[in-house]
Structures are given as C-alpha cells and as structure tokens.
Design a protein around this motif. Structure first.
Motif, PDB file in Angstrom:
ATOM      1  N   TYR A  89      11.566  -4.966  -9.434  1.00 46.26           N
ATOM      2  CA  TYR A  89      10.341  -5.693  -9.095  1.00 46.26           C
ATOM      3  C   TYR A  89      10.415  -6.190  -7.657  1.00 46.26           C
ATOM      4  O   TYR A  89       9.497  -6.839  -7.169  1.00 46.26           O
ATOM      5  N   HIS A  90      11.511  -5.896  -6.964  1.00 46.43           N
ATOM      6  CA  HIS A  90      11.683  -6.217  -5.547  1.00 46.43           C
ATOM      7  C   HIS A  90      11.522  -4.956  -4.718  1.00 46.43           C
ATOM      8  O   HIS A  90      11.943  -3.871  -5.128  1.00 46.43           O
ATOM      9  N   ALA A  91      10.992  -5.113  -3.515  1.00 46.78           N
ATOM     10  CA  ALA A  91      10.776  -3.960  -2.643  1.00 46.78           C
ATOM     11  C   ALA A  91      12.086  -3.303  -2.215  1.00 46.78           C
ATOM     12  O   ALA A  91      12.128  -2.092  -1.998  1.00 46.78           O
ATOM     13  N   THR A  92      13.171  -4.071  -2.091  1.00 46.77           N
ATOM     14  CA  THR A  92      14.445  -3.476  -1.677  1.00 46.77           C
ATOM     15  C   THR A  92      14.857  -2.372  -2.643  1.00 46.77           C
ATOM     16  O   THR A  92      15.309  -1.298  -2.227  1.00 46.77           O
ATOM     17  N   GLY A  93      14.691  -2.623  -3.937  1.00 44.02           N
ATOM     18  CA  GLY A  93      15.059  -1.615  -4.924  1.00 44.02           C
ATOM     19  C   GLY A  93      14.044  -0.511  -5.058  1.00 44.02           C
ATOM     20  O   GLY A  93      14.350   0.668  -4.852  1.00 44.02           O
ATOM     21  N   ILE A  94      12.813  -0.878  -5.395  1.00 45.23           N
ATOM     22  CA  ILE A  94      11.818   0.133  -5.762  1.00 45.23           C
ATOM     23  C   ILE A  94      11.253   0.879  -4.564  1.00 45.23           C
ATOM     24  O   ILE A  94      10.801   2.021  -4.691  1.00 45.23           O
ATOM     25  N   VAL A  95      11.296   0.283  -3.385  1.00 46.12           N
ATOM     26  CA  VAL A  95      10.773   0.966  -2.203  1.00 46.12           C
ATOM     27  C   VAL A  95      11.917   1.530  -1.365  1.00 46.12           C
ATOM     28  O   VAL A  95      12.078   2.744  -1.237  1.00 46.12           O
ATOM     29  N   VAL A  96      12.742   0.661  -0.801  1.00 46.45           N
ATOM     30  CA  VAL A  96      13.740   1.101   0.173  1.00 46.45           C
ATOM     31  C   VAL A  96      14.777   2.032  -0.458  1.00 46.45           C
ATOM     32  O   VAL A  96      15.008   3.152   0.019  1.00 46.45           O
ATOM     33  N   CYS A  97      15.415   1.583  -1.544  1.00 46.48           N
ATOM     34  CA  CYS A  97      16.458   2.409  -2.159  1.00 46.48           C
ATOM     35  C   CYS A  97      15.887   3.692  -2.753  1.00 46.48           C
ATOM     36  O   CYS A  97      16.409   4.793  -2.510  1.00 46.48           O
ATOM     37  N   TRP A  98      14.825   3.558  -3.537  1.00 42.26           N
ATOM     38  CA  TRP A  98      14.300   4.735  -4.240  1.00 42.26           C
ATOM     39  C   TRP A  98      13.651   5.727  -3.278  1.00 42.26           C
ATOM     40  O   TRP A  98      13.842   6.937  -3.409  1.00 42.26           O
ATOM     41  N   THR A 106       0.800  -1.212   0.000  1.00 49.17           N
ATOM     42  CA  THR A 106       0.000   0.000   0.000  1.00 49.17           C
ATOM     43  C   THR A 106       0.839   1.272   0.000  1.00 49.17           C
ATOM     44  O   THR A 106       2.043   1.246   0.308  1.00 49.17           O
ATOM     45  N   ASN A 107       0.182   2.386  -0.286  1.00 48.64           N
ATOM     46  CA  ASN A 107       0.847   3.682  -0.192  1.00 48.64           C
ATOM     47  C   ASN A 107       1.243   3.994   1.245  1.00 48.64           C
ATOM     48  O   ASN A 107       2.241   4.683   1.480  1.00 48.64           O
ATOM     49  N   GLY A 108       0.475   3.483   2.193  1.00 53.90           N
ATOM     50  CA  GLY A 108       0.829   3.667   3.599  1.00 53.90           C
ATOM     51  C   GLY A 108       2.132   2.979   3.947  1.00 53.90           C
ATOM     52  O   GLY A 108       2.970   3.538   4.676  1.00 53.90           O
ATOM     53  N   ARG A 109       2.349   1.786   3.421  1.00 52.72           N
ATOM     54  CA  ARG A 109       3.606   1.071   3.676  1.00 52.72           C
ATOM     55  C   ARG A 109       4.764   1.801   3.005  1.00 52.72           C
ATOM     56  O   ARG A 109       5.865   1.876   3.560  1.00 52.72           O
ATOM     57  N   TRP A 110       4.512   2.342   1.814  1.00 53.44           N
ATOM     58  CA  TRP A 110       5.557   3.122   1.158  1.00 53.44           C
ATOM     59  C   TRP A 110       5.914   4.344   2.012  1.00 53.44           C
ATOM     60  O   TRP A 110       7.092   4.663   2.198  1.00 53.44           O
ATOM     61  N   GLU A 111       4.900   5.017   2.530  1.00 55.80           N
ATOM     62  CA  GLU A 111       5.126   6.210   3.349  1.00 55.80           C
ATOM     63  C   GLU A 111       5.949   5.873   4.589  1.00 55.80           C
ATOM     64  O   GLU A 111       6.833   6.645   4.996  1.00 55.80           O
ATOM     65  N   ARG A 112       5.677   4.723   5.180  1.00 58.15           N
ATOM     66  CA  ARG A 112       6.442   4.311   6.366  1.00 58.15           C
ATOM     67  C   ARG A 112       7.905   4.055   6.013  1.00 58.15           C
ATOM     68  O   ARG A 112       8.811   4.436   6.757  1.00 58.15           O
ATOM     69  N   ALA A 113       8.132   3.393   4.875  1.00 65.00           N
ATOM     70  CA  ALA A 113       9.510   3.154   4.433  1.00 65.00           C
ATOM     71  C   ALA A 113      10.195   4.467   4.076  1.00 65.00           C
ATOM     72  O   ALA A 113      11.387   4.676   4.383  1.00 65.00           O
ATOM     73  N   TYR A 114       9.473   5.356   3.443  1.00 64.86           N
ATOM     74  CA  TYR A 114       9.959   6.692   3.077  1.00 64.86           C
ATOM     75  C   TYR A 114      10.440   7.433   4.323  1.00 64.86           C
ATOM     76  O   TYR A 114      11.504   8.065   4.313  1.00 64.86           O
ATOM     77  N   GLY A 115       9.690   7.343   5.393  1.00 63.95           N
ATOM     78  CA  GLY A 115      10.090   7.989   6.633  1.00 63.95           C
ATOM     79  C   GLY A 115      11.229   7.268   7.332  1.00 63.95           C
ATOM     80  O   GLY A 115      12.233   7.880   7.705  1.00 63.95           O
ATOM     81  N   ALA A 116      11.065   5.941   7.484  1.00 61.05           N
ATOM     82  CA  ALA A 116      12.038   5.160   8.250  1.00 61.05           C
ATOM     83  C   ALA A 116      13.413   5.162   7.603  1.00 61.05           C
ATOM     84  O   ALA A 116      14.437   5.301   8.280  1.00 61.05           O
ATOM     85  N   PHE A 117      13.454   4.998   6.280  1.00 57.77           N
ATOM     86  CA  PHE A 117      14.751   4.949   5.598  1.00 57.77           C
ATOM     87  C   PHE A 117      15.194   6.337   5.137  1.00 57.77           C
ATOM     88  O   PHE A 117      16.331   6.747   5.369  1.00 57.77           O
ATOM     89  N   GLY A 118      14.295   7.047   4.462  1.00 58.70           N
ATOM     90  CA  GLY A 118      14.673   8.325   3.891  1.00 58.70           C
ATOM     91  C   GLY A 118      15.113   9.358   4.909  1.00 58.70           C
ATOM     92  O   GLY A 118      16.133  10.033   4.729  1.00 58.70           O
ATOM     93  N   TYR A 119      14.348   9.478   5.995  1.00 57.89           N
ATOM     94  CA  TYR A 119      14.627  10.516   6.978  1.00 57.89           C
ATOM     95  C   TYR A 119      15.404   9.999   8.190  1.00 57.89           C
ATOM     96  O   TYR A 119      16.313  10.672   8.680  1.00 57.89           O
TER      97      TYR A 119
END
Length: 610
Positions: free
Chosen positions: A262-271, A231-244
C-alpha cells in the motif's frame, strides 16, 4: 555532514565508465521519466502486457509455494478486469483494496488498471474511524478484501458507504488452485472471475498520462489520512527512471519485496523495476529479520527493496559466516542511515545501493544512479533547496520578496517546480492541494511544491536528506500524523489534552512517537493497562507513542493556540532536563510504566530494540 560526502568533479568522472556502459538504459529511462505526451497510451497495464510479450514463460511472481509466469499472471488480471467491466465499472471509477502482500493484491490492482479503474490502496494496519475515513474518502464502487482483514472491515462495516453486494473477498489461500469459502456477507472474488475472459482488454490501450492508477494514503499534517492521486503517468516515469535508468534488472533477476504494497516504494518503485526487465517479484507477506536471508537464498534473489528500519534490523542480527552467501547485487529503497551505509554493503556483499527520494504526492525526486554513498542521489528535474526559518516555521524571503536559495552544504527546504513534465497531481481535498503549493518563489507567477523536507546540496545535483518538517514524523518506515494521534490520545481514559511529536532515540532510524499529556487527577492512579489497550486498538502499531510525558504545568502554546513543540523535542524523555514524570512502553511490554533513571540509561545505551 562529512566532507567525504561532497560530490567533486574527480569523484563524478570516476563513475563515468559505469554510466557510459549503461547509457542506452539511462537515455531511455530519462526520456520516460520526463514524459508529458497526453495522447500516448502508457501505464501499469501496458507495462505488464509488455513484460508478458517479452518473457511469457518467465517467472513473474513468487509467493510461498506459488509461482506464476507472466502469461499466467496477465491472464489472471485480465479475468479481474473483465469482471469489473461486467459490473459496469469504467475508467475513472475507484475500488477499495484492502489485502496484505500476496498475489491476489497484485492481480486485483492490475485488473483494475487494465480498464482505467483506480485502486485505493488502504493501509492494512488501519482500524476504526481511520479505516472508515480512508474507505469512504474515495467513494469506491466496489471493495476487494483479503480474508485476513475481514475482521477489521466487519468492525466498521455499518459505517462504510458501499452497498453490501459490492464487497468481494479473496480467501487466504492460493485462490487459483483453492478458491475456498469466504465469510458471510462477501462474494467470493475467485469464484466470480472464474469464467471471465483471459484476453487483454482493449481498454488497456486507452490509458493515458493523467488517468488515475492508485490512491495512496499519506498522513500529512492536518489529521486523518489524505488520499493522494497516483497517475499512470507518474507510474510510467518511475518505470523509466528506476526500471531502465537506475536499477536495471534483467529477465533472470528476482527482487525480494517485504515492504507493504500500500506504499509507493513497494508497489511502484520495486515492482516497476522488476516489470521493466521482465524479472521476478518474490513477495513476502511481512518482513522478518530472521527469515530474510534464508528467503533470499531459497528464491535465488538478486535484489531487494528496503526502507531504513529494515536495514537496521538486518544489521542488528549477529554477524554470521553466511552473511555474504547471497546473490544480491543491488538494493533499492530509501532511508539507509549513513552510520551503517558502508558497513552494511561490506557485510552482505552488496555492489549497488539505489537509494532514492520521492513521495507519493510530490514532484521532486532523486535517485542514486552513480552509486555514491550517503546520498539520496541525483535529480535531473527542476528543484531547489531554499533557506528555511525553523523558529518562524516558514521559508525565508529576501528583500525583493522572493525566496532565497540555500548554499552548498546548508540545510534547507526542498521544493519542486510545478511544470508539465513535473506536475503536482494533488489530493482529493482541493484545499490541501493548494496549501502545499508555494507561489511567486523566484519570479512572479511561478509555482513550486513544498515537500516539507529539509535537504542539503552536496554537489552536481546530488542531495542529502536532513529531516522532516511540520507535524508529521517517520517511524518504522511509516509517516505518522501527530494530529491524528492527538485526536485518538485525547479520547483515552483519564487524558484531558495531548500534544504529540517525534523524538530520536539512539541506534534507530526516524523518530519514535512521544506525547505530553494533561491528565485528570493523579497520574499514578490512572488505569495504565486500559490506556495502553485503548491506544493499541485505535492506532497502527507504529503510531502508538513510545513515551508519555505528564504535564505538571500548563502547556505552552502560541498566540494562535498551537502547541510549542520545539522545547519538548529538545527535552525528549530525559529526566535531567525537566521535572515531569515520563511513562514508557518498552519493547515486548504490555503496559506503560514509569520511566526510571535505570530505564533511561538503558534506552540511551540501546539495550532496548524499539
């Protein structure tokens, strides 16, 4: 576990000055990682728009000779969004996306996210019936295919449940400058979006916590891939936890990404870590150990994403005087082996290792924000590590009927409490969702997500990864479903029955695939070339078993006809532990061959680079 890995109070206090210096980001990131407001607009689309406002002329994406600013990339994704709207797509619909790592993948995904359309990120290694299953599972309203993968789609096109005019193709070029032509039977994605609006769509401000963003596929334990709702909520949590909170990249930083998106490590965590700081994402089509550090220097990268195997390949390259000739200060990923952790940092001059633990579907997560060695890091959310009986393959319950917490340093099963702040979004298959939930764990009525992973507590809410339970093992940074491989292997020429499992080999990370097989007739008379070609054609390269053990007696099974794998895992491919012939597919070879004692010794010495 080494006692040196235990986190003590003095060790923790020594890191306090660094933590205090980054306190604003930690507080902001922590708050975002716990967001549960279902009325607040959030997600990937707004993240891109926020980065565009913050750094409009800064580099957003670099790929080969292509360089896009945030303003250019945002406008491109808006044209994709506008086109999807013109097709009649709306929030909650899904599209199939099968494109290798290149900017067209990013523009497609963000364009869909702008209007609340969920992108099914299909593993680009998939072929045949597994590709058909993954595609049809999400009932896409359109498909965006990279020209590099048209052949794979065409092999199964008749079995894909989507109207022919809904297939779009991105040419394998810089499509912003050269839309080129595409294969017959596909509409040219670059052409159809050309005259669409470049303005931010109003729908981007109406994306909320529980709105789906991606389908990410996981092998699971029951056969064909499962589509996990991200979900977008999970993306937002990763955005905060990793990005900030954890990675803390800035506008001038550039992160080198070779992991598949196509893996979350790349498209979510890294990006997401890049987007949070308004920095640049340097995207590579595929990982290359020989080109890695040259690219780091060429694009002036200050960070990179990894999985454990990637680091091992880099570490195996002969040492060079230029190893520390780089500007990388932080690396982000999971699976860095303790045996090379400190040596890797020292050799390449890396200051921080932001190791993390998470899964596409799970709700338990750890991040190494304190920069300790040999740990998946710290978790602020509700989790527990419980005692697990590996022989009975189930958690241990006490006399009171509740599960029992493991002691400090003791391996146990990691579980994450399901709450509003840490939900379990589940799978497309409701029965699979329910089977992943443990209930009445510590009190009546509570519910926890079963990660299927063994961890150990090393102090102060830090953990260390131990192993993966069940019928899924990890190899080459990918999850491999034993059931899926068994289904393919059982149909191989001459094979009657198979049981698949993962085994460890020296100097590698994860477990390579191995199978015990029962064959029709004499194993020496089998057409091993045909078997090898069949498996390579039906399975992704990482799922092709490295070893095949020929069963000379009946296979051991339980009373419920489940294969007994523990003994097989222990005996592995060792000719001194059993009398069965073993065939091996050595690196660089085109066919399985009988494993000799000399080959076995060479494998154990690490002479072959699996």
């Amino acid at each position: 576990m080494s006692n040196a890995d235990l986190i003590t109070l003095p060790k923790l206090l020594a890191r306090v000055p660094t933590v205090v210096a980054n306190l604003p980001g930690l507080i902001k990131g922590s708050k975002m990682s716990k967001t549960s407001d279902t009325t607040k607009p959030l997600g990937l689309a707004l993240g891109i728009q926020r980065a565009t406002e913050m750094n409009p002329n800064g580099v957003a994406v670099l790929y080969q000779d292509m360089q896009l600013t945030y303003r250019q990339f945002n406008a491109w994704s808006n044209r994709v969004a506008d086109f999807l709207l013109s097709m009649g797509l709306k929030k909650g619909d899904s599209i199939a996306v099968n494109i290798e790592n290149r900017p067209e993948l990013l523009a497609t995904v963000v364009g869909a996210a702008k209007i609340g359309v969920c992108s099914a990120l299909i593993n680009t290694s998939l072929r045949g019936k597994v590709l058909v299953h993954s595609f049809n599972l999400v009932q896409p309203k359109a498909a965006f295919i990279g020209a590099e993968l048209v052949d794979a789609i065409e092999e199964v096109r008749d079995e894909l449940e989507l109207a022919g005019e809904r297939f779009y193709c991105w040419a394998d070029t810089n499509t912003l400058e050269d839309p080129s032509t595409v294969a017959a039977g596909y509409q040219n994605a670059a052409e159809v979006i050309r005259d669409c609006s470049s303005e931010n769509p109003e729908q981007a401000s109406r994306i909320f916590l529980n709105d789906p963003l991606f389908y990410i596929y996981t092998s699971g334990t029951t056969g064909l891939p499962k589509a996990v709702v991200f979900t977008n909520g999970r993306w937002e949590r990763a955005y905060g936890a990793f990005g900030y909170a954890a990675v803390r990249l800035k506008k001038h930083d550039r992160l080198y990404a070779t992991l598949p998106f196509y893996h979350a490590t790349g498209i979510v965590v890294c990006w997401a870590s890049v987007i949070a700081g308004g920095g640049g994402l340097v995207l590579a089509r595929k990982f290359s150990a020989s080109r890695f550090w040259d690219d780091i220097r060429k694009y002036n990268c200050t960070a990179f994403g990894y999985v454990g195997e990637l680091c091992r390949y880099l570490f195996e390259v002969p040492a060079s005087p230029s190893d520390r000739d780089n500007n990388v200060h932080v690396m982000l990923g999971n699976g860095l082996r303790p045996s090379i952790w400190e040596a890797f940092k020292n050799r390449f001059g890396i200051d921080r290792v932001v190791e993390f633990y998470a899964s596409s579907e799970g709700n338990a997560a750890f991040t190494n924000i304190f920069n300790f060695d040999n740990t998946v890091g710290f978790s602020p959310i509700s989790y527990s590590i419980i005692k697990y009986d590996k022989e009975r393959d189930e958690p241990v319950r006490g006399k009171d009927g509740f599960l029992v917490r493991a002691g400090k340093g003791e391996p146990g099963l990691l579980i994450g409490q399901i709450t509003a702040q840490t939900p379990f979004d589940g799978y497309t298959d409701k029965s699979k969702t329910e089977s992943s939930i443990l209930r009445d764990v510590f009190e009546k009525g509570d519910s926890w997500f079963n990660t299927g992973d063994l961890m150990r507590d090393i102090g102060f809410r830090h953990a260390q990864f131990v192993d993966r339970l069940g019928d899924t093992f990890r190899w080459k940074g990918e999850n491999v479903s034993t059931t899926e491989v068994e289904q393919i292997l059982d149909a191989a020429p001459g094979v009657v029955e198979s049981v698949v499992y993962g085994v460890e080999i020296p100097n590698t990370n994860g477990r390579i695939g191995m199978a015990e097989i029962r064959v029709d007739g004499d194993h020496q008379q089998l057409d091993w070339h045909a078997i090898t070609e069949y498996l390579k054609g039906a399975l992704p390269h990482y799922a092709v078993p490295g070893f095949l053990r020929i069963a000379t007696q009946a296979m051991d099974t339980t009373g419920t006809f489940k294969h007994q794998k523990n003994k097989l895992k222990e005996q592995k491919y060792d000719p001194t532990l059993h009398d069965d012939p073993v065939y091996v597919l050595l690196p660089g070879e085109t066919c399985y061959q009988l494993l000799s004692r000399e080959m076995f010794d060479a494998v154990e010495r690490g002479d072959y680079r699996f």
